[in-house]
Design a protein around this motif. Structure first.
Motif, PDB file in Angstrom:
ATOM      1  N   TYR A   1       0.821  -1.216   0.000  1.00 24.39           N
ATOM      2  CA  TYR A   1       0.000   0.000   0.000  1.00 24.39           C
ATOM      3  C   TYR A   1       0.856   1.269   0.000  1.00 24.39           C
ATOM      4  O   TYR A   1       0.452   2.295  -0.531  1.00 24.39           O
ATOM      5  CB  TYR A   1      -0.954  -0.002   1.201  1.00 24.39           C
ATOM      6  N   ASN A   2       2.057   1.159   0.615  1.00 28.12           N
ATOM      7  CA  ASN A   2       2.955   2.322   0.595  1.00 28.12           C
ATOM      8  C   ASN A   2       3.336   2.727  -0.821  1.00 28.12           C
ATOM      9  O   ASN A   2       3.655   3.877  -1.087  1.00 28.12           O
ATOM     10  CB  ASN A   2       4.230   2.016   1.376  1.00 28.12           C
ATOM     11  N   ARG A   3       3.347   1.763  -1.724  1.00 25.91           N
ATOM     12  CA  ARG A   3       3.739   2.053  -3.108  1.00 25.91           C
ATOM     13  C   ARG A   3       2.622   2.752  -3.882  1.00 25.91           C
ATOM     14  O   ARG A   3       2.871   3.332  -4.932  1.00 25.91           O
ATOM     15  CB  ARG A   3       4.133   0.776  -3.854  1.00 25.91           C
ATOM     16  N   ILE A   4       1.374   2.636  -3.396  1.00 24.09           N
ATOM     17  CA  ILE A   4       0.266   3.257  -4.147  1.00 24.09           C
ATOM     18  C   ILE A   4      -0.423   4.375  -3.371  1.00 24.09           C
ATOM     19  O   ILE A   4      -1.243   5.097  -3.922  1.00 24.09           O
ATOM     20  CB  ILE A   4      -0.805   2.227  -4.575  1.00 24.09           C
ATOM     21  N   ALA A   5      -0.068   4.524  -2.081  1.00 28.49           N
ATOM     22  CA  ALA A   5      -0.818   5.463  -1.234  1.00 28.49           C
ATOM     23  C   ALA A   5      -0.720   6.903  -1.727  1.00 28.49           C
ATOM     24  O   ALA A   5      -1.634   7.701  -1.506  1.00 28.49           O
ATOM     25  CB  ALA A   5      -0.327   5.363   0.203  1.00 28.49           C
ATOM     26  N   TRP A   6       0.364   7.239  -2.428  1.00 25.28           N
ATOM     27  CA  TRP A   6       0.544   8.621  -2.879  1.00 25.28           C
ATOM     28  C   TRP A   6      -0.544   9.070  -3.847  1.00 25.28           C
ATOM     29  O   TRP A   6      -0.759  10.268  -4.031  1.00 25.28           O
ATOM     30  CB  TRP A   6       1.927   8.792  -3.528  1.00 25.28           C
ATOM     31  N   LEU A   7      -1.233   8.108  -4.453  1.00 24.63           N
ATOM     32  CA  LEU A   7      -2.317   8.507  -5.361  1.00 24.63           C
ATOM     33  C   LEU A   7      -3.544   9.001  -4.609  1.00 24.63           C
ATOM     34  O   LEU A   7      -4.412   9.642  -5.195  1.00 24.63           O
ATOM     35  CB  LEU A   7      -2.697   7.329  -6.256  1.00 24.63           C
ATOM     36  N   PHE A   8      -3.609   8.680  -3.312  1.00 23.95           N
ATOM     37  CA  PHE A   8      -4.798   9.051  -2.547  1.00 23.95           C
ATOM     38  C   PHE A   8      -4.584  10.320  -1.735  1.00 23.95           C
ATOM     39  O   PHE A   8      -5.418  10.685  -0.924  1.00 23.95           O
ATOM     40  CB  PHE A   8      -5.199   7.903  -1.606  1.00 23.95           C
ATOM     41  N   TRP A   9      -3.434  10.946  -1.878  1.00 19.60           N
ATOM     42  CA  TRP A   9      -3.241  12.220  -1.191  1.00 19.60           C
ATOM     43  C   TRP A   9      -2.738  13.255  -2.171  1.00 19.60           C
ATOM     44  O   TRP A   9      -2.399  12.948  -3.322  1.00 19.60           O
ATOM     45  CB  TRP A   9      -2.353  12.063   0.045  1.00 19.60           C
ATOM     46  N   GLN A  10      -2.698  14.498  -1.689  1.00 22.78           N
ATOM     47  CA  GLN A  10      -2.259  15.569  -2.576  1.00 22.78           C
ATOM     48  C   GLN A  10      -0.786  15.401  -2.920  1.00 22.78           C
ATOM     49  O   GLN A  10      -0.047  14.832  -2.113  1.00 22.78           O
ATOM     50  CB  GLN A  10      -2.483  16.922  -1.891  1.00 22.78           C
ATOM     51  N   PRO A  11      -0.346  15.879  -4.052  1.00 29.43           N
ATOM     52  CA  PRO A  11      -1.106  16.576  -5.079  1.00 29.43           C
ATOM     53  C   PRO A  11      -1.779  15.659  -6.125  1.00 29.43           C
ATOM     54  O   PRO A  11      -2.636  16.113  -6.854  1.00 29.43           O
ATOM     55  CB  PRO A  11      -0.035  17.421  -5.765  1.00 29.43           C
ATOM     56  N   THR A  12      -1.388  14.361  -6.166  1.00 31.83           N
ATOM     57  CA  THR A  12      -1.921  13.515  -7.242  1.00 31.83           C
ATOM     58  C   THR A  12      -3.442  13.409  -7.194  1.00 31.83           C
ATOM     59  O   THR A  12      -4.101  13.324  -8.231  1.00 31.83           O
ATOM     60  CB  THR A  12      -1.294  12.110  -7.166  1.00 31.83           C
ATOM     61  N   LEU A  13      -3.980  13.424  -5.988  1.00 30.59           N
ATOM     62  CA  LEU A  13      -5.431  13.326  -5.822  1.00 30.59           C
ATOM     63  C   LEU A  13      -6.159  14.394  -6.637  1.00 30.59           C
ATOM     64  O   LEU A  13      -7.240  14.159  -7.180  1.00 30.59           O
ATOM     65  CB  LEU A  13      -5.756  13.473  -4.329  1.00 30.59           C
ATOM     66  N   TYR A  14      -5.537  15.567  -6.737  1.00 27.84           N
ATOM     67  CA  TYR A  14      -6.192  16.681  -7.425  1.00 27.84           C
ATOM     68  C   TYR A  14      -6.331  16.443  -8.928  1.00 27.84           C
ATOM     69  O   TYR A  14      -7.168  17.071  -9.577  1.00 27.84           O
ATOM     70  CB  TYR A  14      -5.421  17.983  -7.189  1.00 27.84           C
ATOM     71  N   LEU A  15      -5.500  15.571  -9.467  1.00 29.62           N
ATOM     72  CA  LEU A  15      -5.589  15.303 -10.914  1.00 29.62           C
ATOM     73  C   LEU A  15      -6.952  14.737 -11.290  1.00 29.62           C
ATOM     74  O   LEU A  15      -7.452  14.967 -12.394  1.00 29.62           O
ATOM     75  CB  LEU A  15      -4.512  14.300 -11.330  1.00 29.62           C
ATOM     76  N   VAL A  16      -7.544  13.958 -10.362  1.00 29.91           N
ATOM     77  CA  VAL A  16      -8.863  13.374 -10.647  1.00 29.91           C
ATOM     78  C   VAL A  16      -9.891  14.479 -10.827  1.00 29.91           C
ATOM     79  O   VAL A  16     -10.845  14.346 -11.595  1.00 29.91           O
ATOM     80  CB  VAL A  16      -9.300  12.451  -9.489  1.00 29.91           C
ATOM     81  N   ALA A  17      -9.672  15.563 -10.088  1.00 29.87           N
ATOM     82  CA  ALA A  17     -10.677  16.625 -10.097  1.00 29.87           C
ATOM     83  C   ALA A  17     -10.611  17.494 -11.357  1.00 29.87           C
ATOM     84  O   ALA A  17     -11.565  18.220 -11.634  1.00 29.87           O
ATOM     85  CB  ALA A  17     -10.509  17.499  -8.857  1.00 29.87           C
ATOM     86  N   VAL A  18      -9.527  17.411 -12.114  1.00 33.73           N
ATOM     87  CA  VAL A  18      -9.376  18.341 -13.244  1.00 33.73           C
ATOM     88  C   VAL A  18     -10.474  18.142 -14.306  1.00 33.73           C
ATOM     89  O   VAL A  18     -11.150  19.113 -14.680  1.00 33.73           O
ATOM     90  CB  VAL A  18      -7.959  18.243 -13.848  1.00 33.73           C
ATOM     91  N   PRO A  19     -10.692  16.908 -14.816  1.00 34.77           N
ATOM     92  CA  PRO A  19     -11.795  16.761 -15.776  1.00 34.77           C
ATOM     93  C   PRO A  19     -13.150  17.098 -15.156  1.00 34.77           C
ATOM     94  O   PRO A  19     -14.050  17.584 -15.847  1.00 34.77           O
ATOM     95  CB  PRO A  19     -11.739  15.280 -16.176  1.00 34.77           C
ATOM     96  N   ALA A  20     -13.273  16.847 -13.842  1.00 33.68           N
ATOM     97  CA  ALA A  20     -14.534  17.173 -13.173  1.00 33.68           C
ATOM     98  C   ALA A  20     -14.766  18.683 -13.212  1.00 33.68           C
ATOM     99  O   ALA A  20     -15.886  19.152 -13.471  1.00 33.68           O
ATOM    100  CB  ALA A  20     -14.494  16.666 -11.734  1.00 33.68           C
ATOM    101  N   LEU A  21     -13.707  19.433 -12.974  1.00 35.25           N
ATOM    102  CA  LEU A  21     -13.835  20.898 -13.057  1.00 35.25           C
ATOM    103  C   LEU A  21     -14.157  21.325 -14.488  1.00 35.25           C
ATOM    104  O   LEU A  21     -14.895  22.286 -14.714  1.00 35.25           O
ATOM    105  CB  LEU A  21     -12.537  21.569 -12.582  1.00 35.25           C
ATOM    106  N   GLY A  22     -13.611  20.602 -15.446  1.00 31.80           N
ATOM    107  CA  GLY A  22     -13.923  20.885 -16.851  1.00 31.80           C
ATOM    108  C   GLY A  22     -15.399  20.676 -17.160  1.00 31.80           C
ATOM    109  O   GLY A  22     -15.997  21.436 -17.944  1.00 31.80           O
TER     110      GLY A  22
END
Lengths: 554, 203
Positions: A238-259
């Motif tokens: 989980y340590n190898r993937i946990a960075w996707l669930f916190w900032q800043p990578t988490l914000y990438l999911v929101a970009v198309p949503a903001l679009g």
């Protein structure tokens, strides 16, 4: 060539000769389809099902945490694994594929393309994602997943997640290439619809992120298979993937949503998007700040963990700067609405709720960068992830409701969608706020091994006097997640129904961009012919030119 | 293809736009090649970070008995560097509609690619490390193995495009497929230069 696929050349040829085609029916229309609309619908539908599974797992974990006196529902390691299932499914099998599916169906229409750049690759990506997503979930049933006890099943989880990453990468690459290469003549990037633009910039961020994830998963798998030498075996996954669930990578999911929000707001304001160019810059900034593969947990040769970036310059800067584009977009949307003649519609309501949740989530991220608050590694970060993902989901559902005429050839029933989305929004805050408060009281993020060693009557990170309070907070958070699941199920059920009355018509909302210049649902090949595009809102312009009105009088 | 009332009504006065000439394959290949390179470079960064930590702690990075020779790595780099010329030769020949030279250059490029894989395999034989013997070995085998796989994909790509060229599908302005294969190969070689420097040269 599959029967329902429109290749670029074939579609152009079909458009020229206007030869009617007979689409297949039944299973062949689904399994053999390279039609972006079909692939998009498949992504949207199945991702909603995965999200329900994710929400149920998350609620169960919170209910488990609500009693620290001993394991009432699960053993600690089971709760830990369920939490990883909850987060993995929410991101990789839920919100991200939902947005990619929407983009697969809508972006070609928006840019005036007959299909996506690689229709067969997009179709293959969906089926690989579906099967490998199923494998990821199935691995949990045989003691796999992070902290799993069965080594082969843990390996299966990792391989499944690698395949999911590859599939999402391919689907994203297909859409990004569509925006880059298949735009209608005259539709420069500067004139691109904001959703398509957000898919381009946000998708580019994911194209830079998913290969990094795949590489880290690969070395984790090989370490697991060949001696478990330095990455901690199943406990280190989980340590190898946990960075996707916190900032800043988490914000990438929101970009198309903001679009999506940026495309919905001007249509319901009945005017052009205020400062379209500025909105593009802000979306680009949000995507650039969201590229965060650098902010992952490192390891030492003897298996220790390192986070040299934590509370350092770039981390602090990104944490605070990320608020700027979201706030800026909010300002532009409010100006657009203030200057326009607002008509309230379900997509607008959902979009606003989603954007609000994203804004609060991103603002919460700024607080984690204040070292004195000591929020890093606590459930504050879990709350932040819940808000950002829920916001992205709500905005994604706003997109589904907005483009339902193009996706499904119908309008969704307003009452059910509004109710479901409101319940989802409220559930997200009922889940997130208690987790955030528990974080301020020191409760550590569940996805750490600390929970395994916790004694009965204690909660890792929480002082003795606060244990009862945190138990109540966890119970409320569990209820919030359960409420979110209920809201999600309502919206999913709404997809099966249609608004009473006549069909949606080609342009039920008074849209601005090219997708509203074709029929609902669009034919294979999308457009018979398109003129040179001269603005970012060609249908809006054409409508007002035909009516002899200007924007000021519109 | 059905025309719709909406698009005809809205755009009835507008002249048809000239057809675009998309470079879909080239852009898609650039994205794919970038991703393949990113996978390898991520592991290289991981390797370099671990190595820096170990050296900073005063220990030796490579385990005792490691035989990481300069010659195979250097030969691999030289071989791939030469292949840059031959792959550019293929593209240029196709643009000039010279299929004979294009096929000859393709064959030479594939031979050079095979020679690189051969030299990489020789390096694995000589290194004297089992994959389970240490994290260093695991990383070296993973990184170099991934790069060999990347080169293999590139060779397959070039071979397929060469067959298309034989069939006359890739000539003149329609040589985009081979340009895409060449782009992939350039990225493969550039990636190897980083692998070579990090693992073989700076050790």
């Amino acid at each position: 060539m599959t029967v329902t696929e429109a290749s670029r050349d074939a579609a152009a040829e079909a458009a020229a000769t206007a030869t009617p085609s007979t689409p297949p029916t039944g299973l062949a229309a689904v399994v053999g389809s390279g039609d972006p609309r079909t692939i998009g619908k498949l992504f949207v539908g199945t991702s909603l099902l995965f999200l329900v599974a994710s929400g149920v797992a998350g609620a169960l974990v919170d209910f488990e945490l609500a009693d620290a006196s001993g394991s009432e529902i699960f053993e600690p390691d089971t709760a830990l694994r369920l939490f990883t299932l909850h987060s993995t499914a929410a991101l990789f099998l839920g919100v991200l594929p939902l947005l990619i599916g929407l983009a697969t169906a809508i972006v070609p229409l928006q840019v005036g393309a007959p299909t996506v750049a690689f229709p067969r690759a997009s179709a293959a990506a969906f089926w690989v994602w579906l099967v490998s997503g199923g494998i990821v979930l199935a691995s949990y049933a045989i003691d796999g997943g992070p902290w799993g006890t069965e080594s082969d099943a843990v390996g299966l989880y990792i391989l499944g997640l690698i395949a999911v990453s590859v599939a999402l990468f391919v689907a994203t690459a297909s859409v990004v290439t569509t925006v880059l290469t298949l735009r209608a003549p005259g539709l420069t990037l500067r004139r691109a619809p904001l959703f398509s633009w957000s898919v381009l910039v946000g998708g580019t961020g994911w194209l830079l992120t998913l290969p990094v994830l795949a590489a880290m998963l690969l070395i984790t798998y090989l370490d697991l298979r060949y001696g478990q030498q330095f990455l901690g075996g199943s406990g280190g996954v989980y340590n190898r993937i946990a960075w996707l669930f916190w900032q800043p990578t988490l914000y990438l999911v929101a970009v198309p949503a903001l679009g999506i929000v940026a495309d919905v707001v001007p249509v319901f304001a009945q005017r052009r998007h205020h400062k379209h160019g500025a909105a593009m810059v802000l979306l680009g900034l949000a995507a650039a700040l969201g590229v965060g593969a650098w902010a992952q947990t490192g390891v030492t040769i003897d298996g220790g963990a390192t986070v040299p970036w934590l509370n350092e310059g770039p981390w602090i800067a990104v944490s605070f700067l990320a608020i700027v584009p979201v706030l800026g977009l909010f300002g532009l949307w409010n100006l657009t609405l203030l200057k326009g003649k607002v008509k309230v519609g379900t997509p607008l309501i959902l979009a606003q709720l989603g954007a609000l949740a994203v804004l609060v989530g991103v603002a919460a991220g700024g607080a984690t960068a204040i070292e004195d608050l000591d929020l890093d590694g606590t459930t504050w970060m879990t709350a932040q992830a819940v808000l950002v993902l829920a916001g992205a989901l709500l905005a994604g559902l706003a997109g589904v409701a907005f483009w339902a005429p193009k996706l499904y050839g119908k309008l969704l029933p307003d009452a059910v969608v509004r109710l479901g989305a409101t319940v989802l929004f409220l559930g997200a805050f009922v889940a997130a706020v208690p987790l955030a408060i528990a974080g301020t009281l020191g409760q550590v993020r569940l996805a750490t091994a600390d929970i395994l060693g916790a004694e009965a009557g204690t909660i890792p990170g929480v002082s003795g006097g606060d244990v009862d309070t945190v138990e109540v907070l966890d119970l409320i958070a569990g209820i919030g997640l359960a409420v979110m699941v209920f809201g999600g199920v309502l919206v999913a059920l709404a997809l099966l129904k249609r608004r009473p009355g006549e069909g949606p018509g080609d342009d039920p909302w008074g849209g601005h961009t090219l997708e509203w210049a074709t029929s609902s649902p669009p034919p294979i090949g999308h457009f018979a012919a398109l003129p040179e595009i001269t603005s970012e809102a060609p249908v809006y312009d054409a409508r007002h030119a035909a009516a002899g009105t200007t924007e000021a009088s519109a | 293809m059905a025309t719709t009332a909406t698009d005809l009504e809205l755009f009835s006065q507008a002249p048809p736009a000239p057809p675009a000439r998309p470079r879909v394959l080239l852009i898609g290949t650039a994205i794919g090649a970038g991703a393949a390179a990113l996978v390898v470079l991520t592991l290289i960064a991981f390797y370099a970070g671990l190595r820096a930590d170990v050296i900073a702690s005063g220990e030796v990075w490579l385990p005792e008995g490691t035989n990481l020779q300069l010659t195979p790595g250097g030969m691999g780099m030289a071989t791939l560097a030469i292949s840059l010329v031959t792959v550019a030769w293929i593209v240029q020949a196709l643009r000039n509609e010279d299929r004979g030279h294009a096929l000859m250059a393709s064959a030479v490029t594939l031979v050079l690619g095979a020679a690189y894989i051969n030299v990489a395999a020789y390096g694995w034989q000589q290194i004297g490390l089992g994959i389970t013997s240490s994290p260093q070995a695991l990383l070296i085998y993973t990184i170099t193995g991934l790069h060999v796989a990347m080169a293999g994909v590139g060779m397959l790509f070039i071979a397929v495009m060469a067959f298309k060229a034989v069939g006359g599908q890739l000539t003149g302005r329609a040589a985009e497929g081979m340009s895409a294969a060449a782009l992939y190969w350039f990225v493969t070689v550039a990636t190897y230069s980083v692998v070579w420097y990090t693992i073989t040269i700076s050790k």
